[in-house]
Scaffold this active site. Structure first.
Site, short mmCIF file in Angstrom:
data_model
loop_
_atom_site.label_atom_id
_atom_site.label_comp_id
_atom_site.label_asym_id
_atom_site.label_seq_id
_atom_site.Cartn_x
_atom_site.Cartn_y
_atom_site.Cartn_z
N PRO A 206 -66.19 12.31 34.02
CG PRO A 206 -67.47 12.51 32.11
CD PRO A 206 -66.49 13.27 32.75
CB CYS A 207 -62.81 8.91 35.41
SG CYS A 207 -63.15 8.34 37.03
#
Length: 179
Positions: A135-136
């Protein structure tokens, strides 16, 4: 050999890549660095069990569930520094955000250094080859700026809204490379 398939999502068409057993890439159509970490030609193959598992994970995620990252075998391709940053991304809880600076402090502690460049962390975050699952999109600037998403700010906002993040304390930059 690497295999590739596509699927629809609320943020646009997604391209998935794997080595047959491990997910190596997930990119949003038009994303910066699309396919950049895959060292070989990707052969279209839609019927792999791994692709079915990833699509199921994504369906659950986009329907508001909180599937665990550990449910999927991930093998993002990158050097040791990027791998260390991506491992930290995997630890960011659903619905929460962290800053590039906070990640830099964690990397510095892990490597026995006094400091680490937030810009270097930003480069590693931006080159994350497994968007959404790693989850950047949960990484923001120190002042709450929604900057630095290779898929674009609008998609970052959509993903954060889906997770129920309070966007009132975050801001969209007026200019920048991630817009």
């Amino acid at each position: 050999m690497f295999y590739v398939t596509t699927c629809a999502s609320p943020v646009g068409e997604l391209t998935l890549a794997c080595d047959g057993e491990n997910l190596a890439g997930l990119w949003i159509q038009g994303q910066k660095y699309f396919g950049g970490t895959i060292p070989d030609v990707m052969t279209k193959k839609d019927d792999l069990p791994l692709f079915h598992a990833v699509k199921n994970w994504l369906d659950r995620y986009f329907s508001g569930e909180k599937p665990e990252i550990a449910e999927l075998p991930l093998r993002p391709i990158g050097g040791a520094f990027r791998q260390s940053v991506w491992r930290i991304l995997c630890q960011i809880p659903y619905g929460e955000v962290i800053t590039y600076g906070e990640i830099a402090k964690k990397i510095a502690e892990q490597s026995g250094r006094k400091t680490m460049s937030s810009q270097a962390v930003g480069g590693a975050v931006g080159h994350n080859p497994i968007s959404i699952i790693i989850p950047c999109h949960r990484v923001v600037g120190s002042g709450g700026s929604l900057t630095g998403y290779a898929g674009g700010i609008a998609k970052k906002i959509k993903l954060l809204e889906l997770e129920g993040v309070d966007l009132s304390r975050l801001s969209v930059p007026a200019k920048g490379t991630a817009l």
